[in-house]
Design an enzyme around this catalytic site. Structure first.
Site, short mmCIF file in Angstrom:
data_model
loop_
_atom_site.label_atom_id
_atom_site.label_comp_id
_atom_site.label_asym_id
_atom_site.label_seq_id
_atom_site.Cartn_x
_atom_site.Cartn_y
_atom_site.Cartn_z
N LYS A 153 40.54 39.19 38.72
CA LYS A 153 41.38 38.25 39.46
C LYS A 153 40.59 37.02 39.91
O LYS A 153 41.15 35.92 39.98
CB LYS A 153 42.04 38.95 40.66
CG LYS A 153 43.08 40.00 40.27
CD LYS A 153 44.23 39.39 39.48
CE LYS A 153 45.35 40.40 39.27
NZ LYS A 153 46.49 39.82 38.51
N SER A 156 47.96 36.69 41.33
CA SER A 156 46.62 37.19 41.57
C SER A 156 46.73 38.29 42.62
O SER A 156 47.54 39.21 42.50
CB SER A 156 45.70 36.05 42.02
OG SER A 156 44.41 36.52 42.28
N TYR A 172 38.44 45.09 39.21
CA TYR A 172 39.74 44.42 39.42
C TYR A 172 39.52 43.08 40.11
O TYR A 172 40.09 42.06 39.69
CB TYR A 172 40.65 45.31 40.25
CG TYR A 172 41.98 44.66 40.59
CD1 TYR A 172 43.04 44.68 39.68
CD2 TYR A 172 42.18 44.02 41.81
CE1 TYR A 172 44.25 44.08 39.98
CE2 TYR A 172 43.39 43.42 42.12
CZ TYR A 172 44.42 43.45 41.21
OH TYR A 172 45.62 42.85 41.50
#
Length: 275
Positions: A152, A134, A148
């Site tokens: 994650k 991650s 983004y």
């Protein structure tokens, strides 16, 4: 005992460093590249020490095909590392739907489908360790990094639940949360929203410039990160989360402190909604 690792995305960065460290320690690596030329070159170089397959984690039939080949060619699998993915910068408004979907296809759905296809192997063995790569940005969001971050956060959400589901089956899960490391993450593999809105120059715009400025001079050493990941696979009780680097630790602590302060400040208001 010699372990067999399956690591996605070993062409550069943390994936490459981890694959090399695992090989150097005598374990066997099954790695993936998106480019057939790189796959062939790797197999010619390492022969009996490792094996590479060409894989695009966003191609789900390709994922199933490659993992079926792994099942037929190898007796066991000990560690899965979902590393393939890419970084993306852009404000929420600047990001178009296709750009957002591309980020999720690689960072979330790619890892999800690889995990789902490897789990039958681990369940049959009643053993295995899943390492989800991650980011400290998978725990705390940053302006200009929201899509983004979301990909994650989603990865961490299903992984946290997965850890509870598979623990009784002898399977371990660890979410690795690196801070800035000297990899190609901020270089050629990093993508940006095609649209730029000037009103966001002081928020997402600053983030874009910061990413460019730190490329190649980040605090983190990918080889040391690889050693840390290898170390936790030796633990009987590995952590659910492993932040890597001083920045990552500061990021997680900042988020934890912020949430704790808001809970304390608005506790009475929150509790007033119950009977």
């Amino acid at each position: 005992m010699k372990k067999t690792w399956f690591i996605t995305g070993i062409s550069s960065g943390l994936g490459k460093a981890l694959a090399q460290s695992v090989i150097d320690k005598g374990d066997f690596v099954i790695g993936t590249f998106r480019n057939q030329y790189q796959t062939d070159a790797f197999n010619n170089e390492y022969k009996d020490k490792a094996k590479a397959f060409t894989l695009d984690v966003t191609n789900f039939s390709n994922v199933k095909e490659v993992i079926e080949k792994i099942k037929s060619q190898f007796d066991n699998l000990d560690v899965l590392v979902n590393n393939a993915g890419f970084g993306f910068a852009g404000s929420i408004e600047e990001t178009n739907e296709q750009e957002a979907r591309d980020v999720f296809e690689a960072n979330f759905f790619g890892s999800l489908h690889v995990t789902q296809n490897v789990l039958p192997i681990f369940r049959k063995q009643r053993s295995g360790h899943i390492i989800q790569i991650s980011s400290h940005g998978g725990f705390k969001a940053f302006a200009g990094f929201g899509i983004y971050n979301a990909s994650k956060f989603a990865l961490e959400g299903f992984s946290e639940a997965l850890a509870q589901e598979v623990s009784p089956l002898g399977i371990k899960v660890t979410i690795v949360e690196p801070g800035p490391f000297r990899t190609n993450f901020a270089g050629n593999s990093f993508k940006h929203a095609s649209k730029i809105i000037e009103d966001y120059n002081t928020t997402s715009g600053l983030f874009r410039e910061k990413i460019k400025a730190i490329d190649g001079i980040q605090e983190g050493d990918p080889n040391k990160a690889a050693e840390a990941i290898i170390q936790i696979t030796k633990s009987e009780f590995p952590p659910l989360r492993l932040p890597l680097g001083k920045t990552a630790i500061a990021t997680l602590n900042s988020k934890i402190e912020s949430v704790a302060n808001e809970i304390k400040e608005f506790k009475l208001l929150a509790e007033s909604c119950t009977y």
